[in-house]
Design an enzyme around this catalytic site. Structure first.
Site, PDB file in Angstrom:
ATOM      1  N   LYS A  61      -3.604 -81.234  42.901  1.00 30.82           N
ATOM      2  CA  LYS A  61      -3.581 -80.697  41.678  1.00 30.82           C
ATOM      3  C   LYS A  61      -2.274 -80.248  41.431  1.00 30.82           C
ATOM      4  O   LYS A  61      -1.985 -79.008  42.074  1.00 30.82           O
ATOM      5  CB  LYS A  61      -4.727 -79.833  41.202  1.00 30.82           C
ATOM      6  CG  LYS A  61      -4.807 -79.583  39.863  1.00 30.82           C
ATOM      7  CD  LYS A  61      -6.213 -78.773  39.647  1.00 30.82           C
ATOM      8  CE  LYS A  61      -6.083 -77.893  38.273  1.00 30.82           C
ATOM      9  NZ  LYS A  61      -7.480 -77.256  38.145  1.00 30.82           N
ATOM     10  N   ASP A 103     -17.148 -70.762  33.365  1.00 30.03           N
ATOM     11  CA  ASP A 103     -16.615 -71.990  32.462  1.00 30.03           C
ATOM     12  C   ASP A 103     -17.410 -73.122  33.037  1.00 30.03           C
ATOM     13  O   ASP A 103     -17.319 -74.162  33.379  1.00 30.03           O
ATOM     14  CB  ASP A 103     -15.352 -72.451  32.673  1.00 30.03           C
ATOM     15  CG  ASP A 103     -14.813 -73.402  31.466  1.00 30.03           C
ATOM     16  OD1 ASP A 103     -15.641 -73.625  30.470  1.00 30.03           O
ATOM     17  OD2 ASP A 103     -13.633 -74.114  31.723  1.00 30.03           O
ATOM     18  N   VAL A 112      -3.377 -84.651  38.142  1.00 26.65           N
ATOM     19  CA  VAL A 112      -4.067 -84.614  39.455  1.00 26.65           C
ATOM     20  C   VAL A 112      -3.713 -85.990  40.156  1.00 26.65           C
ATOM     21  O   VAL A 112      -3.927 -86.880  39.446  1.00 26.65           O
ATOM     22  CB  VAL A 112      -5.541 -84.519  38.919  1.00 26.65           C
ATOM     23  CG1 VAL A 112      -6.666 -84.539  39.963  1.00 26.65           C
ATOM     24  CG2 VAL A 112      -5.943 -83.306  38.057  1.00 26.65           C
ATOM     25  N   LEU A 133      -4.241 -89.673  39.324  1.00 32.03           N
ATOM     26  CA  LEU A 133      -5.553 -89.879  38.737  1.00 32.03           C
ATOM     27  C   LEU A 133      -5.843 -89.459  37.302  1.00 32.03           C
ATOM     28  O   LEU A 133      -6.122 -90.229  36.481  1.00 32.03           O
ATOM     29  CB  LEU A 133      -6.499 -88.879  39.561  1.00 32.03           C
ATOM     30  CG  LEU A 133      -6.688 -89.229  40.878  1.00 32.03           C
ATOM     31  CD1 LEU A 133      -7.435 -88.244  41.530  1.00 32.03           C
ATOM     32  CD2 LEU A 133      -7.300 -90.625  41.296  1.00 32.03           C
ATOM     33  N   THR A 134      -5.186 -88.471  36.806  1.00 25.12           N
ATOM     34  CA  THR A 134      -5.679 -87.770  35.309  1.00 25.12           C
ATOM     35  C   THR A 134      -4.422 -86.991  34.945  1.00 25.12           C
ATOM     36  O   THR A 134      -3.888 -86.338  36.005  1.00 25.12           O
ATOM     37  CB  THR A 134      -6.857 -87.346  35.139  1.00 25.12           C
ATOM     38  OG1 THR A 134      -7.074 -87.054  33.776  1.00 25.12           O
ATOM     39  CG2 THR A 134      -7.268 -86.023  36.019  1.00 25.12           C
ATOM     40  N   SER A 135      -4.424 -86.405  33.658  1.00 28.97           N
ATOM     41  CA  SER A 135      -3.190 -85.452  33.549  1.00 28.97           C
ATOM     42  C   SER A 135      -3.622 -84.731  32.243  1.00 28.97           C
ATOM     43  O   SER A 135      -4.534 -85.177  31.487  1.00 28.97           O
ATOM     44  CB  SER A 135      -1.986 -86.244  33.162  1.00 28.97           C
ATOM     45  OG  SER A 135      -1.045 -85.260  32.892  1.00 28.97           O
TER      46      SER A 135
HETATM   47  N1  LIG Z   1     -11.122 -82.522  43.745  1.00 33.43           N
HETATM   48  C1  LIG Z   1     -10.999 -83.488  42.903  1.00 33.43           C
HETATM   49  N2  LIG Z   1     -11.426 -84.615  42.991  1.00 33.43           N
HETATM   50  C2  LIG Z   1     -11.273 -85.633  42.118  1.00 33.43           C
HETATM   51  N3  LIG Z   1     -11.062 -85.598  40.972  1.00 33.43           N
HETATM   52  C3  LIG Z   1     -10.531 -84.327  40.451  1.00 33.43           C
HETATM   53  C4  LIG Z   1     -10.685 -83.137  41.300  1.00 33.43           C
HETATM   54  N4  LIG Z   1     -10.446 -82.126  40.588  1.00 33.43           N
HETATM   55  C5  LIG Z   1      -9.896 -82.301  39.287  1.00 33.43           C
HETATM   56  N5  LIG Z   1     -10.291 -83.703  39.124  1.00 33.43           N
HETATM   57  C6  LIG Z   1     -10.145 -84.379  38.080  1.00 33.43           C
HETATM   58  O1  LIG Z   1      -9.030 -83.989  37.168  1.00 33.43           O
HETATM   59  C7  LIG Z   1      -9.286 -83.492  36.112  1.00 33.43           C
HETATM   60  C8  LIG Z   1      -9.017 -81.811  35.835  1.00 33.43           C
HETATM   61  O2  LIG Z   1      -9.480 -80.951  36.749  1.00 33.43           O
HETATM   62  P1  LIG Z   1      -9.705 -79.454  36.598  1.00 33.43           P
HETATM   63  O3  LIG Z   1     -10.884 -79.610  35.801  1.00 33.43           O
HETATM   64  O4  LIG Z   1      -9.800 -78.676  37.855  1.00 33.43           O
HETATM   65  O5  LIG Z   1      -8.372 -79.207  35.855  1.00 33.43           O
HETATM   66  P2  LIG Z   1      -8.262 -78.299  34.770  1.00 33.43           P
HETATM   67  O6  LIG Z   1      -6.876 -78.277  34.185  1.00 33.43           O
HETATM   68  O7  LIG Z   1      -8.725 -76.864  35.244  1.00 33.43           O
HETATM   69  O8  LIG Z   1      -9.098 -78.529  33.421  1.00 33.43           O
HETATM   70  P3  LIG Z   1     -10.087 -77.988  32.494  1.00 33.43           P
HETATM   71  O9  LIG Z   1      -9.884 -76.418  32.705  1.00 33.43           O
HETATM   72  O10 LIG Z   1      -9.705 -78.430  31.065  1.00 33.43           O
HETATM   73  O11 LIG Z   1     -11.702 -78.216  32.797  1.00 33.43           O
HETATM   74  C9  LIG Z   1     -11.185 -83.254  36.145  1.00 33.43           C
HETATM   75  O12 LIG Z   1     -11.788 -83.432  35.417  1.00 33.43           O
HETATM   76  C10 LIG Z   1     -11.357 -84.422  37.313  1.00 33.43           C
HETATM   77  O13 LIG Z   1     -11.264 -85.513  36.633  1.00 33.43           O
END
Ligand SMILES: Nc1ncnc2c1ncn2[C@@H]1O[C@H](COP(=O)(O)OP(=O)(O)OP(=O)(O)O)[C@@H](O)[C@H]1O
Length: 806
Positions: free
Chosen positions: A56, A158, A36, A28-30
Site C-alpha cells: 500500500k 471504522d 494498492v 490493484l486499486t487506487s
Molecule cells: N492486504 C490487502 N490485500 C488485498 N487487497 C487489499 C489489501 N489491503 C487493501 N486492499 C485493497 O485496497 C483497498 C483499500 O485499502 P484500505 O482500506 O487499507 O485503504 P484506505 O485508503 O485506508 O481505504 P479506506 O480508508 O477508504 O477504507 C481495499 O478496499 C482493498 O480492495
C-alpha cells in the site's frame, strides 16, 4: 483538486520497503493518494511464509498524516499474527516523489480473494445464508477482539464491510487500522469537544457511527462499545445488504430506531443479536467476547476465545478482596498476563505466540537529534528500557525512514492518540493516585471501595486526553529520501524537499488525520453495494479542507470549521452558564447561615476555579479529581446541554428572591429563602453522595448492572445536580427530597457475576420475566414492533447468560 499527481508503479518495479525488497506484480486499486499493489517480496513473510504481499503506497500531505500512518502501522504490529487481522510485514516512509508530501509504503499480507464487499456483490441474487453470515461475523469479531483485548484497548472506529478482506484460504480479516484510537473520554471543554467531534467526523463512516459518537453531549466515552455498535450495523448489512439507518439517518441512529426487512429471513436469535448490539446505551450492548460467545452458540461451536473481560474482572476482584491466606486461588495474572496481546495469543484456537511482541508503549524514551546527525534517546536515570531498549543506542540517521522500530522511536512524539496515551504516561500514571489524594467527600470506607473498583479507577487512565493529542511538531526527523528504487522506472531522489508550509501542512493538519482514507474511499463507489456509503459531509468537508490546504485558501471558510466554531461557542457559553449556575447558589451567602456549609461551597468553588486554570496537560488527573468532586461531571454537563435529549432548563429558579418591605412579602420571601436553603442543602448533600457520580455505570462491561436500573436511559439513572433539580419543579428525585437516603452510606458495589449465586441471577431473570421491564429497555420502536415475543424471551435468556455485560 490540486493533489499531487503520482504515477503508478509499473510491473517489475523493485522497491525497498524496510528490510524487504518488493517487486511490483500488479496494480490493484487506487484512491486519491493511495495505491494498492500486489508485490513479490524478499525475504518472504516469516509468519505466513508467503512471498506475495500487498503493497500500500499512501501519499500523506503532512507530518500529521505521517502520524496517522504511523498509528496504523503500530496497530498492525500490535495485532500481527492474529489470523483475522491483515498481517503487517514491513513499512517505510519518505518524502514523496514530487516533494509535495510524504509517501508511506506499507507491506502487508495479501488478501487474494479481495474484499468482503466483493464477495457480497457476487451474491446479490442469492443472498447469504445464516451459517455463512455467522461465519463471517465470527471471524470478523475475532479480529476485533484482538484489539479490544489489549490493555489499554484499541478501538477500530471504522469497522465496516469494506474493511474486511478475504485471504487466499478464505479467512476473513479485518483491515484498515488508520482510524484506530484508544478509548476517548468525553470532552470537557470546547477545545476538546471540537477536537473529538472533528476527529470522529474524519475517522469514522457515517452509517456506522454510534449514538455516542454523534451526540457528544451525552458525555459518554468512545470505547469498545462504539465498535460493538458498528459491528451491529455490519451484521445487519451482511444480512440485508443495507445499513439499518440507510434512509433515516442520524436521528434514527440517535435513538436506535430501525426496522428489519422482511426479506431475507433470519432467525430470531440472529435478529436479537443485532438488536442487542444496536442498543442506544453503550452499557446495554454486549462486549466483544459476549458477541462472539453468542455467535458461536448460534453456530453450535465452542467459542474460540476466552472472555478476557471476565478474567480481568476476576483478577481485579481478587485483588480487591482480602482473602484469608488459607484460601488458595489461581491468580488471574496466570490466566491473563499483563500484556494482554500476549495473553490473547495464548488463548486456545488462536495464533501461536512465537512472533508476539509486547506492547511497545511505556519504555520508549524521548528522542533528540544532536549536531552529529545522530539520533539519541534521552534516557532518564533509572528508566527501564524493556523490550525496546535498543532505542537507547544512538541511531544513525538513514536516508530513508522505515516505519519500523526506528521510525517508531523517531515519531513517538507525534503520536496517534492511543500511542500517546500509552507512551508518555509513566507506569505510575497508570495507577490510581494515593488514597489520600482523593478528596475526603467519601463518607465511608464502603464508598472508597466502590470507587476503587477497576471500572472507576482504571478506565479513565485509558482515556485519550484529547488535548494532548494536538500536534507536537517537534522531534521530526528529516524525511529526505524516497525508498530505494532499483528499477529506473521511477526515480525521485533528486526531488527537492519542499518546506512544510508549501505542503499546506498547517492547514491540512487541522483535518486531524486520515486524509488518505477520505480519498481512497472514492474508488469503491462503483460497487453495487454502496461502499463507504453516506460518508457524506464530513468527507466532503475534509476534501474541502484538503483543497484549502493545497490551494492555500483560508480554512476559516470551511464548513467544518465554522461548524466547530459555532459549537465551540455554544459549549463555551454552556460551560460558563453551568459554572455560574452551580456556583451562584452557594455563593448567595445571605441564604445560608451555616458557615460550615459555606466553607464547603467555597471549597467547591475554589476547586472549580482551580480546574479551569489548570493546564491541559494535567487534564487526565481530573478523572480522579472529578470523582472526588462529584458535581462537576462533564458527562452530566453535556447530557444536560444536549440538544438531542433536551431537558427543560429553569435557570431562573436559582436567582435570589427580591427583598420586599411588606410583612407578607417578607414572610413569602422567608419561605422562599428557606425553600432555597433546603434545596441548597439538598444540593450539597447530593453532591456529597458518591452515587451522584457513577463512572462505572457508563462502562457496562466492568459493571454489574442491575437490569432494572441499567435498562433505563442512563440520563435518568445517573442523577447529576442540575438546575432542574435545584428548581425541583421538573425533575423530582425522591432520594434528594426526602433526605433519608442521602444520609445512608452509599450502596455497596454489586457483586461481580462470577461471585453471584445462581439464585441471585435467577431472581434478576424472574424480575425480567414478570414484565417489570423499565421503559428504557427498548430503544428501538421499530424493533419492538417487528420482533416477536420470542425475541424478548431470547433477550431475557441472553441477559441471563450474560447478566453483567462484562
Ligand atoms: N492486504 C490487502 N490485500 C488485498 N487487497 C487489499 C489489501 N489491503 C487493501 N486492499 C485493497 O485496497 C483497498 C483499500 O485499502 P484500505 O482500506 O487499507 O485503504 P484506505 O485508503 O485506508 O481505504 P479506506 O480508508 O477508504 O477504507 C481495499 O478496499 C482493498 O480492495
Amino acid at each position: 483538486m490540486n493533489t499531487p499527481q503520482i504515477s503508478l508503479y509499473k510491473p517489475e518495479t523493485i522497491l525497498t520497503v524496510g528490510s524487504h525488497h518488493a517487486k511490483i506484480i500488479k496494480y490493484l486499486t487506487s484512491g486519491g493518494f493511495a495505491q494498492v499493489y500486489s508485490a513479490e517480496i524478499s525475504p518472504p513473510d516469516p509468519y505466513s511464509n508467503a512471498n506475495i504481499a500487498c503493497l500500500k503506497r499512501v501519499i500523506v500531505p503532512d507530518k500529521q498524516g505521517l502520524n496517522t500512518l504511523r498509528a496504523e502501522v503500530d496497530a498492525m504490529k500490535l495485532l500481527k499474527n492474529n489470523k483475522h487481522v491483515v498481517s503487517y510485514i514491513d513499512s517505510h516512509a519518505a518524502k514523496s516523489v514530487n516533494g509535495m508530501a510524504y509517501e508511506v509504503f506499507l507491506l502487508m499480507e495479501f488478501c487474494e480473494r479481495g474484499g468482503l464487499i466483493d464477495f457480497m456483490n457476487t451474491r446479490l441474487q442469492n443472498r447469504l445464508q445464516e451459517p455463512e453470515i455467522l461465519e463471517i461475523m465470527s471471524q470478523t469479531v475475532q479480529g476485533v477482539s484482538a484489539m479490544h483485548a489489549l490493555q489499554p484497548p484499541l478501538i477500530h472506529r471504522d469497522i465496516k464491510i469494506e474493511n474486511v478482506l478475504i485471504s487466499h484460504d478464505g479467512l476473513y480479516k479485518v483491515c484498515d487500522f488508520g482510524s484506530v484510537s484508544g478509548v476517548i473520554r468525553p470532552p470537557r471543554n470546547p477545545q476538546e469537544f471540537n477536537y473529538v467531534q472533528h476527529d470522529i467526523l474524519t475517522n469514522t463512516t457515517a452509517q456506522y457511527r454510534s449514538p455516542e459518537m454523534i451526540d457528544l453531549y451525552r458525555g459518554l466515552p468512545i470505547d469498545e462499545k462504539s465498535d460493538i455498535w458498528a459491528l451491529g450495523v455490519f451484521l445487519y448489512k451482511i444480512c440485508y445488504y443495507t445499513t439499518p439507518f440507510e434512509k433515516s439517518g442520524e436521528a434514527a441512529i440517535l435513538h436506535a430506531r430501525y426496522q428489519y426487512p422482511s426479506f431475507p429471513q433470519y432467525s430470531d436469535r440472529l435478529k436479537n443479536l443485532i438488536r442487542l448490539m444496536l442498543m442506544e446505551a453503550p452499557s446495554q450492548r454486549p462486549n466483544i467476547c459476549q458477541v462472539l460467545e453468542e455467535v458461536s452458540r448460534l453456530q453450535n461451536k465452542p467459542c474460540p476465545i476466552r472472555n478476557f473481560y471476565l478474567l480481568r474482572a476476576m483478577n481485579q476482584n481478587a485483588q480487591l478482596t482480602s482473602e484469608p491466606p488459607s484460601i488458595k486461588h489461581i491468580p488471574a495474572q496466570q490466566l491473563l498476563p499483563a500484556q494482554s496481546l500476549q495473553s490473547i495469543q495464548q488463548m486456545p484456537s488462536m495464533i501461536p505466540i512465537s512472533h508476539v511482541k509486547t506492547t511497545p508503549n511505556l519504555d520508549i524514551p524521548p528522542i533528540s537529534i544532536n549536531n552529529n546527525d545522530k539520533i539519541e534517546a534521552m534516557i532518564p536515570v533509572g528508566t527501564q528500557l524493556g523490550v525496546y531498549a535498543k532505542s537507547a543506542r544512538p541511531l544513525t540517521r538513514t536516508k530513508s525512514v522505515p516505519l519500523s522500530d526506528d521510525f517508531a522511536s523517531l515519531y513517538y512524539r507525534e503520536l496517534h492518540p492511543f500511542q500517546k496515551s500509552q507512551t508518555f504516561k509513566s507506569v505510575e500514571s497508570f495507577q490510581s493516585p494515593p488514597k489520600n489524594s482523593i478528596s475526603s467527600t467519601s463518607q465511608s470506607p464502603v464508598s472508597n471501595r466502590i470507587y476503587d473498583r477497576p471500572s472507576a479507577l482504571n478506565r479513565p487512565n485509558n482515556y485519550v486526553d484529547s488535548e494532548t493529542q494536538t500536534i507536537d511538531s517537534t522531534a521530526l526527523p528529516n524525511l529526505k529520501q524516497p525508498p530505494i528504487i532499483i528499477n529506473k522506472t521511477v526515480s525521485s531522489s533528486k526531488e527537492p524537499i519542499v518546506a512544510e508550509n508549501v505542503t499546506g501542512g498547517n492547514i491540512v493538519r487541522s483535518l486531524s488525520s486520515k486524509l488518505k482514507r477520505v480519498i481512497t474511499g472514492e474508488s469503491r463507489s462503483s460497487s453495487p453495494i454502496k461502499s463507504r456509503q453516506n460518508t457524506g459531509d464530513s468527507i466532503r468537508s475534509a476534501f474541502g479542507m484538503l483543497r484549502h490546504g493545497f490551494t492555500g485558501s483560508s480554512i476559516s471558510n470551511s464548513r467544518s470549521t465554522s461548524f466547530d466554531n459555532n459549537n465551540g461557542n455554544n459549549i463555551s457559553n454552556g460551560v460558563n452558564r453551568r459554572l455560574v449556575s452551580s456556583l451562584s447558589t452557594p455563593s448567595s451567602s445571605n441564604f445560608n447561615s451555616d458557615t460550615k456549609r459555606q466553607e464547603n461551597l467555597d471549597e467547591k468553588k475554589q476547586k472549580l476555579e482551580n480546574r479551569r486554570s489548570l493546564p491541559p496537560s494535567i487534564l487526565s488527573d481530573f478523572d480522579q479529581y472529578e470523582r472526588s468532586n462529584l458535581n462537576t461531571g462533564s458527562r452530566e454537563y453535556y447530557r444536560s446541554h444536549s440538544p438531542v435529549k433536551k431537558i427543560e432548563a429553569t435557570p431562573k429558579i436559582v436567582s435570589r428572591p427580591s427583598l420586599k418591605s411588606s410583612i407578607s412579602d417578607l414572610s413569602i420571601n422567608q419561605e422562599k429563602k428557606e425553600s432555597i436553603q433546603r434545596r441548597v442543602h439538598n444540593l450539597l448533600k447530593n453532591s456529597e453522595d458518591p452515587l451522584a457520580y457513577k463512572p462505572a455505570s457508563v462502562y457496562g462491561k466492568y459493571t454489574d448492572i442491575d437490569p432494572e436500573a441499567s435498562n433505563r436511559h442512563s440520563s435518568v439513572r445517573i442523577t447529576p445536580i442540575t438546575e432542574e433539580k435545584i428548581s425541583g419543579h421538573h425533575i423530582i428525585d425522591k432520594t434528594n427530597l426526602n433526605g433519608k437516603l442521602k444520609s445512608k452510606p452509599p450502596r455497596p458495589p454489586p457483586k461481580p457475576p462470577h461471585l453471584r449465586t445462581e439464585m441471585q441471577n435467577l431472581r434478576k431473570f424472574s424480575r425480567l420475566q414478570t414484565g417489570k421491564l423499565p421503559m428504557g429497555r427498548i430503544s428501538s420502536e421499530a424493533t419492538e414492533t417487528i420482533v416477536d415475543v420470542n425475541v424478548d424471551d431470547l433477550e431475557a435468556d441472553f441477559r441471563k447468560r450474560f447478566p453483567s455485560k462484562v
